[in-house]
Design a protein around this motif. Structure first.
Motif: not given
Length: 375
Positions: A123-134, A233-241
């Motif tokens: 939903g729209i609220s999810a993309t506003t969360r992306i905006r705010d995290r960026l 088989n592996h992992s990697f770091a992520a600040d925003l998923i």
């Protein structure tokens, strides 16, 4: 007067309303959805960059419903009885002579730690969360990926994730911040974008290489944490998923005798008729339809299915056999803020046109044209 109930107020539902009213001026139409609103989710890819605001994409439907003489029942569907002739809702029961289910799908959220990821198409609220995290991040790793429903090949929505991937890359470059971030694309598929066609897969991979986007392909996700993605088989770091899981049917389907596909969607025939039921149809993400495994789950396909479903329901209400089928067609512009790649696929053709500014503007023009009919 015959009564038709439509569940939902998204793409398929609104097309069903228009088709019903254009063919029958007297039929009684009731729409069941929590609010008289239409959310134009394709435009949400532009919210993180500020090209769109939430209010640009949330369309109040009161005027449209009034023009179409639609009764809006503000509620959520909870079940069916009397072989589909009664729809149960959180605000009482509604009787009908015909039923069209267009209530969308539900994302499969079984992966451990999935609460650490944002699912854009929720939903729209999810993309506003992306905006705010960026806006909050000065640097870091942004990981974007998707998966599917192994029991329902068509029940995935990967296209928007390519748009968020390329759009965020472009946004960071325009802001002069791209060198501060690592972008990663991940998916269990070895060839991402296969449903768009072989030509598109090659083009997407090349675009990622060109933009210095790291890829992790062909491995299943094990879990997410607040700061990482763990693969087989592996992992990697992520600040925003950002992650788009596969889709299944709405939870309220469980309280019905609706036939279900192995992947949990409503089983329909090529006329969009729910198998084994009379005057009950399905369109869009709620349904499982016969066709190629690349059949898209997108607004255009939902519109095509809704038009066929509505025409067939009207035929059935007149005592005539349904005869309308829908064309399986994938049409999309994979946008990246200032340009876009055109992809079109039918059972006979697969067209891919490279990134050009004109496609970005065509996508924006189509949005304006589509939304204005409901204002």
């Amino acid at each position: 007067m015959q009564r038709v109930t439509i569940v939902g107020s998204g793409f398929a539902a609104l097309t069903a309303i228009k088709t019903l009213r254009s063919r029958d001026k007297s039929i009684d139409i009731t729409v069941v959805s929590p609010k008289p609103e239409f959310h134009y989710l394709p435009g949400s890819i532009w919210i993180p960059s500020g090209l769109r605001k939430p209010e640009d994409l949330i369309i109040q439907l009161d005027s449209f419903f009034q023009r179409m003489r639609v009764n809006h029942h503000p509620a959520e569907a909870t079940g069916l009885s009397d072989d589909g002739r009664i729809l149960k809702t959180t605000e009482g029961e509604i009787e009908n002579d015909g039923l069209i289910i267009a209530s969308g799908g539900r994302f499969i959220k079984k992966l451990p730690g999935i609460e650490n990821a944002i699912t854009p198409c929720e939903g729209i609220s999810a993309t506003t969360r992306i905006r705010d995290r960026l806006r909050e991040l000065d640097s870091g790793v942004i990981a974007i990926g998707f998966s599917g429903n192994p029991k329902e090949p068509s029940a995935m929505r990967g296209g928007p994730m390519f748009e968020f991937l390329f759009g965020i890359d472009r946004q960071l470059r325009l802001e002069g911040r791209r060198e501060n971030f690592k972008l990663i694309f991940f998916t269990p598929a070895e060839k991402p974008g296969q449903r768009l066609g072989p030509k598109a897969v090659k083009g997407l991979i090349q675009e990622m290489e060109k933009r210095d986007i790291e890829t992790h392909l062909g491995q299943k996700m094990v879990k997410f944490t607040a700061t990482s993605i763990v693969m087989e088989n592996h992992s990697f770091a992520a600040d925003l998923i950002l992650f788009m899981p596969g889709m299944t049917g709405n939870q309220w389907f469980d309280n019905t005798k609706l036939p279900r596909s192995p992947g949990g969607l409503i089983q329909a025939d090529d006329h969009c008729r729910v198998e084994g039921m009379t005057n009950v149809y399905v369109a869009g993400d709620s349904g499982s339809f016969p066709g190629p495994d690349w059949m898209p789950k997108q607004a255009h396909m939902a519109d095509l299915q809704a038009a066929a479903a509505t025409k067939n329901l009207l035929s059935e209400l007149k005592g005539e056999p349904p005869s309308e089928t829908f064309k399986v067609e994938l049409v999309c512009i994979v946008d990246s803020q200032t340009s876009g790649m055109l992809v079109a696929r039918t059972e006979k053709r697969n067209i891919v046109m490279p990134n050009m500014a004109i496609f970005h503007w065509l996508k924006r023009l189509f949005e304006w044209w589509y939304i204005r009919q409901y204002r």
